[in-house]
Design an enzyme around this catalytic site. Sequence first.
Site, mmCIF file in Angstrom:
data_model
loop_
_atom_site.group_PDB
_atom_site.id
_atom_site.type_symbol
_atom_site.label_atom_id
_atom_site.label_comp_id
_atom_site.label_asym_id
_atom_site.label_seq_id
_atom_site.Cartn_x
_atom_site.Cartn_y
_atom_site.Cartn_z
ATOM 1 N N ASN A 13 37.330 37.924 50.320
ATOM 2 C CA ASN A 13 36.690 38.959 49.587
ATOM 3 C C ASN A 13 36.879 39.074 47.995
ATOM 4 O OD1 ASN A 13 39.085 40.292 48.479
ATOM 5 N ND2 ASN A 13 38.816 41.998 48.992
ATOM 6 N N LYS A 14 36.648 37.980 47.350
ATOM 7 C CA LYS A 14 37.001 37.629 45.907
ATOM 8 C C LYS A 14 35.374 37.014 45.653
ATOM 9 C CE LYS A 14 40.364 39.627 44.459
ATOM 10 N NZ LYS A 14 40.778 40.399 45.324
ATOM 11 N N LEU A 15 34.968 36.507 44.575
ATOM 12 C CA LEU A 15 33.893 35.630 44.245
ATOM 13 C C LEU A 15 33.858 34.677 44.553
ATOM 14 C CD1 LEU A 15 31.227 35.938 42.267
ATOM 15 C CD2 LEU A 15 33.506 34.305 40.557
ATOM 16 N N ASN A 64 41.217 35.519 47.347
ATOM 17 C CA ASN A 64 41.451 35.931 48.480
ATOM 18 C C ASN A 64 40.016 35.841 49.129
ATOM 19 O OD1 ASN A 64 42.703 37.385 50.387
ATOM 20 N ND2 ASN A 64 41.929 39.473 50.087
#
Length: 368
Positions: free
Chosen positions: A185-187, A183
Amino acid sequence: MTVKPPVFLDDPTVGELEKSFLCKAIDSTYISTAGPFIQEFEDQFASFLNISEAISTQSGTAALHMALIEAGIQPGDEVIVPALTFVASINPILYLGANPVFVDSDPVTWNINAHRIEEMVSPKTKAILPVHLYGNPCAMTEILKIAKEYHLVVIEDATESLGATYRGKPTGTLGEFGCFSFNGNKLMTTGGGGMVIGKENKQIQHIRYLVNQARDVPSSEYHSEVGYNYRMTNLEAALGLAQLQQVPHFLEKKKQFHQIYHDYFHESGSFFLQKSNSDASSAYWLNAGSLKNKEVSEVQLRLSQNGIRTRRVFHPIPEMPPYRQFRSTDIPVAKQLYKTSFCLPSSTLNSEESIHRVCHILKGILDE
């Protein structure tokens, strides 16, 4: 006038490298759920985890759904889960008509309390689904021991913990299945998207079959099972390939930011960071902490007034309407964490100067 550095909570880092990969995908005309970048991304992701194969999906939720299906979860079965997590960890269990069994949080790591799992096992229990919350690995030794004793499948929700390790092994590779999210907002991100991995080749090949609408032959319109439209697109995979190249750099920045937060607050008597157990190395997807003498909403407002965006920790799942019917035990730690805790800026777009500014302002608020 001094210009203050911008502060980002969980925004992705994308740039010219991502543009170049996306342009290659567009120029190839393969922009949908077929194309060479998909297999290449799966292969490189598997190599990053030092495993043989990975299956890309449309989301981390889809990856969890596929793992639960392949684990044989049926209506009425029970799956042991943490009370404190995002709803996407729980919803695929409900899609299958199974029942989540909630376990309270560990007060130090905030993950599922491994010492409370065994008492929740029943004849209906078929799996344990630990979530490595905010990138922090669960106590997998204890969890795997319980799973072996009671013949339970372990499905790791590693959607927040790409790059984290437990006893030197990547999270997601310790259980029978591991699930990841890309997604925004992930790493690392593919815009959306996810990945599922597993230890048994036969099961992984079946998942590959199911996510492609269960086509018996790629060019055929014959389907011998009910399948799912859970495939990743070539555009997403192209973005993933660019992002995957930068994961070591992203992880290093996350580690640096956590060290800054730790240096400011490890001796604080008013703000306590989420901690890892001694066997684990967190990916520090988000840095989060608990307040002792201040209200979360008050502190968040003050930080917001200084241009610093934060996020409350996840709401305990059994406290929300769709999930209350599955509440079978009290969860005082999870409720207390929700009452007192929030997440701090952790995006790789930040500079160390920005994180120092966050710490300085937060420390000033706490010291008032």
